[in-house]
Write an enzyme that holds these catalytic residues in place. Structure first.
Site, short mmCIF file in Angstrom:
data_model
loop_
_atom_site.label_atom_id
_atom_site.label_comp_id
_atom_site.label_asym_id
_atom_site.label_seq_id
_atom_site.Cartn_x
_atom_site.Cartn_y
_atom_site.Cartn_z
N ARG A 38 22.93 61.91 -24.07
CA ARG A 38 23.11 63.37 -24.19
C ARG A 38 22.19 63.95 -25.27
NH1 ARG A 38 25.62 62.19 -20.39
NH2 ARG A 38 27.59 63.04 -19.63
N SER A 85 32.78 68.20 -21.28
CA SER A 85 33.09 67.36 -22.44
C SER A 85 32.73 68.11 -23.71
CB SER A 85 32.26 66.07 -22.41
OG SER A 85 32.53 65.32 -21.27
N GLU A 103 29.29 67.86 -28.33
CA GLU A 103 28.30 67.76 -27.24
C GLU A 103 27.89 69.15 -26.79
OE1 GLU A 103 26.65 67.34 -23.34
OE2 GLU A 103 28.71 67.99 -23.49
N1 EPU Z 1 40.25 58.46 -21.20
C1 EPU Z 1 41.51 58.47 -21.74
N2 EPU Z 1 42.12 59.67 -21.98
C2 EPU Z 1 41.52 60.84 -21.67
C3 EPU Z 1 40.22 60.84 -21.13
C4 EPU Z 1 39.60 59.63 -20.89
O1 EPU Z 1 42.09 57.43 -22.00
O2 EPU Z 1 42.15 61.88 -21.89
C5 EPU Z 1 39.62 57.17 -20.87
C6 EPU Z 1 39.59 56.96 -19.37
O3 EPU Z 1 40.76 56.36 -18.90
C7 EPU Z 1 38.40 56.08 -19.17
C8 EPU Z 1 37.46 56.49 -20.29
O4 EPU Z 1 38.27 57.19 -21.25
O5 EPU Z 1 38.73 54.73 -19.37
C9 EPU Z 1 36.33 57.36 -19.80
O6 EPU Z 1 36.81 58.55 -19.23
P1 EPU Z 1 36.04 59.35 -18.08
O7 EPU Z 1 35.64 58.45 -16.99
O8 EPU Z 1 36.87 60.53 -17.70
O9 EPU Z 1 34.68 59.85 -18.73
P2 EPU Z 1 34.30 60.29 -20.21
O10 EPU Z 1 33.69 59.15 -20.93
O11 EPU Z 1 35.42 60.99 -20.87
C10 EPU Z 1 31.82 60.93 -19.60
C11 EPU Z 1 30.91 62.13 -19.70
C12 EPU Z 1 31.23 63.13 -18.61
C13 EPU Z 1 31.05 62.45 -17.27
C14 EPU Z 1 31.99 61.24 -17.20
C15 EPU Z 1 31.81 60.44 -15.93
C16 EPU Z 1 30.31 62.35 -22.04
C17 EPU Z 1 30.44 63.16 -23.29
N3 EPU Z 1 31.04 62.74 -21.01
O12 EPU Z 1 33.15 61.38 -19.88
O13 EPU Z 1 30.28 64.19 -18.70
O14 EPU Z 1 31.32 63.34 -16.20
O15 EPU Z 1 31.71 60.35 -18.32
O16 EPU Z 1 30.62 59.72 -15.97
O17 EPU Z 1 29.54 61.40 -22.02
C18 EPU Z 1 29.89 66.28 -19.78
O18 EPU Z 1 28.94 65.76 -20.35
O19 EPU Z 1 30.19 67.50 -19.96
C19 EPU Z 1 30.71 65.49 -18.88
C20 EPU Z 1 31.78 66.00 -18.25
#
Ligand code: EPU
Length: 338
Positions: free
Chosen positions: A165, A239, A334
């Site tokens: 990012r 995010s 972010e």
């Molecule tokens: N998780 C939790 N609790 C929560 C949210 C997430 O325990 O409330 C855990 C999930 O269970 C999972 C892990 O965290 O094991 C990752 O969660 P998720 O797959 O929802 O993705 P993320 O890491 O929170 C990132 C990106 C998103 C992108 C998703 C899918 C960043 C900052 N965010 O989110 O991008 O859509 O992966 O690839 O890297 C954005 O940049 O605006 C964005 C939405």
């Protein structure tokens, strides 16, 4: 093209937050852009380039310079051979429209990024990504206009210095360029990246082993719809924080303390999902006046109606301080805060 005055920015942000811009202009062509740059330099006005407004948190005071809303459209194939195709998209196109264009042509590379909100011009700035794919994996070249000189300059993969990012346009070149178009190198025959857990789970549920491109983008749209709030219903900017990268010794310590710790390891980098940290601190689904933490994804701050930047930043400070106290981790925003 008309330079407008006192335009409320909340209507141009998916967060629905922000005071007025002193000056505001919508541009569709390079010639209009050059005219505006000239005007801004002559009148000593700061420029802010706005795409889809899906990753910004405007100030309650507004913006005292000129906001340029980018509406430069056009997607075309600029060169191709038997294996690869180079697609150029002008920066005012919606990212998902570009992805759909490539899927219709059966080209591989952008499928996992389907349904990311925002425009093509914002994509290199923060090296957008989802489900194991980032822009940098397919990026080829971009053209940008230097806002000081009005000159067109080109940036290849190395010039952009992409990180998670992150890019040179978020650091030393922040606010200095208007991205005109972006070129991506896509493959005619590719392998789908399906290892992400949410994708795996959905494929298993449907007994689908080898989805095609169209099936995959439908699956991604469903996953995103389930986890991410629709800004038209519940205003937000995706995010809010980056997933922090932590050192090995802290990782060992946290793993001992929290056996359910979630993490991703990639090229020796250990990334912890910030959503998990925020949830562990008890914020998930909680409301603080007009702002809150989304009930299905703790990484997203939502505006329940009438929130100000001040409300958001107060919640942000509270979240950062609890995460720091509990995990010794500094969260980093972010979203682009003005
Ligand atoms: N998780 C939790 N609790 C929560 C949210 C997430 O325990 O409330 C855990 C999930 O269970 C999972 C892990 O965290 O094991 C990752 O969660 P998720 O797959 O929802 O993705 P993320 O890491 O929170 C990132 C990106 C998103 C992108 C998703 C899918 C960043 C900052 N965010 O989110 O991008 O859509 O992966 O690839 O890297 C954005 O940049 O605006 C964005 C939405």
């Amino acid at each position: 093209m008309e330079i407008l005055k006192d335009i409320k920015l909340n209507n141009y942000s998916t967060f629905k937050i922000g005071g007025p811009a002193d000056f505001f202009v919508i541009i569709e062509k390079k010639s209009e852009l050059l005219e505006v740059i000239n005007w801004a330099n002559k009148n000593k006005k700061e420029i802010f380039v706005l795409g889809g407004g899906s990753n910004v948190l405007f100030s309650d005071m507004g913006f005292s310079g000129i906001v340029i809303k980018n509406e430069m459209k056009g997607i075309e194939i600029v060169s191709e051979n038997e294996q690869e195709v180079i697609v150029r998209s002008y920066s005012g196109e919606l990212w998902s429209k570009l992805v759909y264009f490539t899927i219709e042509k059966n080209l591989y590379g952008l499928e996992n990024t389907f349904y990311i909100p925002g425009t093509v011009g914002a994509s290199p700035v923060q090296n957008i990504g989802a489900y194991g794919v980032e822009l940098k994996d397919v990026f080829y070249n971009l053209a940008a206009i230097n806002l000081e000189t009005g000159q067109e300059e080109y940036f290849n993969l190395r010039d952009c210095q992409f990180g998670y990012r992150d890019s040179i346009f978020k650091r030393v070149l922040k606010g200095k360029y208007f991205i005109l178009w972006v070129e991506m190198k896509l493959k005619r025959k590719g392998e789908l990246k399906l290892d992400y857990s949410d994708i795996q789970r959905t494929l298993n549920e449907r007994d689908l082993v080898e989805p095609n491109l169209k099936q995959l983008i439908e699956i991604i749209r469903e996953i995103r719809d389930q986890k991410l709030p629709n800004p038209a219903v519940l205003p937000n900017a995706g995010s809010f924080f980056k997933n922090p990268i932590i050192k090995a010794d802290l990782f060992e310590e946290l793993k001992n303390q929290y056996p359910d710790l979630k993490y991703f390891v990639n090229n020796d980098e250990i990334k912890i999902p910030a959503g998990w940290l925020i949830e562990k601190c008890g914020f998930k689904g909680r409301r603080f006046g007009a702002v809150g933490v989304y009930e299905k994804q703790a990484l997203i701050i939502v505006n329940h109606g009438g929130a100000t930047q001040k409300d958001v930043l107060e919640l942000v400070e509270q979240i950062k301080s609890e995460v720091k106290d509990n995990f010794k981790i500094d969260l980093e925003e972010e979203v682009n805060i003005l």
